[in-house]
Design an enzyme around this catalytic site. Sequence first.
Site, mmCIF file in Angstrom:
data_model
loop_
_atom_site.group_PDB
_atom_site.id
_atom_site.type_symbol
_atom_site.label_atom_id
_atom_site.label_comp_id
_atom_site.label_asym_id
_atom_site.label_seq_id
_atom_site.Cartn_x
_atom_site.Cartn_y
_atom_site.Cartn_z
ATOM 1 N N ARG A 183 0.763 -1.121 -0.045
ATOM 2 C CA ARG A 183 0.070 0.084 -0.157
ATOM 3 C C ARG A 183 0.969 1.144 0.051
ATOM 4 O O ARG A 183 1.843 1.394 0.869
ATOM 5 C CB ARG A 183 -0.746 -0.093 1.325
ATOM 6 C CG ARG A 183 -1.975 1.341 1.243
ATOM 7 C CD ARG A 183 -2.584 1.032 2.560
ATOM 8 N NE ARG A 183 -1.948 1.580 3.845
ATOM 9 C CZ ARG A 183 -1.547 2.819 3.999
ATOM 10 N NH1 ARG A 183 -2.015 3.731 3.163
ATOM 11 N NH2 ARG A 183 -0.896 3.140 5.048
ATOM 12 N N HIS A 184 0.636 2.130 -0.957
ATOM 13 C CA HIS A 184 1.488 3.423 -1.030
ATOM 14 C C HIS A 184 0.736 4.311 -0.108
ATOM 15 O O HIS A 184 -0.315 4.135 0.187
ATOM 16 C CB HIS A 184 1.281 3.936 -2.422
ATOM 17 C CG HIS A 184 2.059 3.302 -3.383
ATOM 18 N ND1 HIS A 184 3.233 4.120 -4.150
ATOM 19 C CD2 HIS A 184 1.896 1.987 -4.074
ATOM 20 C CE1 HIS A 184 3.578 2.840 -5.118
ATOM 21 N NE2 HIS A 184 2.734 2.058 -4.886
ATOM 22 N N PRO A 185 1.702 5.001 0.759
ATOM 23 C CA PRO A 185 1.171 5.941 1.917
ATOM 24 C C PRO A 185 0.707 7.376 1.464
ATOM 25 O O PRO A 185 0.977 8.277 1.428
ATOM 26 C CB PRO A 185 2.662 6.143 2.517
ATOM 27 C CG PRO A 185 3.557 6.243 1.500
ATOM 28 C CD PRO A 185 3.269 5.125 0.426
#
Length: 239
Positions: free
Chosen positions: A88-90
Amino acid sequence: MIKNFSELKDHFVNHSIYFTRTGKDRFKTDDPIHYQDGIRIEPYCAFLVGRNLWEMGAFSYSWSTFPMSTKVGRYCSIATDIKVMGLRHPHEWLTTSATTYDRNFIIYQKYLDEKNKSQHPRRLPNIHGNQLVIDHDVWIGSRATLKANLHIGIGAVIAADAVVTKDVPPFAIVGGNPAKIIKYRFDQTTIEKILQTQWWKYDFSDIQDLDITNIEVFLEEFEKKKHLLLEMDLSPLTL
């Protein structure tokens, strides 16, 4: 860890671990096999596509490739074209760019080397210890998409094309995008009784000698005969 198939072939043969339905090899001698150190694979399972190995239990098979950190129980049926989501990209940070955490991507490293600069990588939130865990007797339909840190409970069914982003309880049937519980295979009392039997610890030929088509009858027969049943004594392959 990466080894050539030729280095591992004898181990696979001795532990009855297969790569086709017929037992014939589908790898060439120098084909690379990928796995994590220390994984344990039980005999009588099959990795039917890809070159990744992961922990898998007896009588399970997969027509899809999973991350090497995956754990799959016994008696699982895994169909084709299943995808596992990436990290998951932040989105809560300034940028979702992987420049904030990816230490190995050549496009970032090349720039830093040429400019003589540092990256200052961060640790991604909530990814440590992430693992896809698929418990015993799970059936996953074709083209399902699974979150990377998912726990799919015993006896669950994942419908084809489902996008699963939350843990799946035992014996739940889930489908849709995002996947939701459609129904349970049995009522909760029956589910608890089945879980108590831990039937997946036993040889399928012994278990299926009982009436598996009628759950109430099966539970009665199992209770009467469980003292005669012996749990499987399997020696896993440890790599």
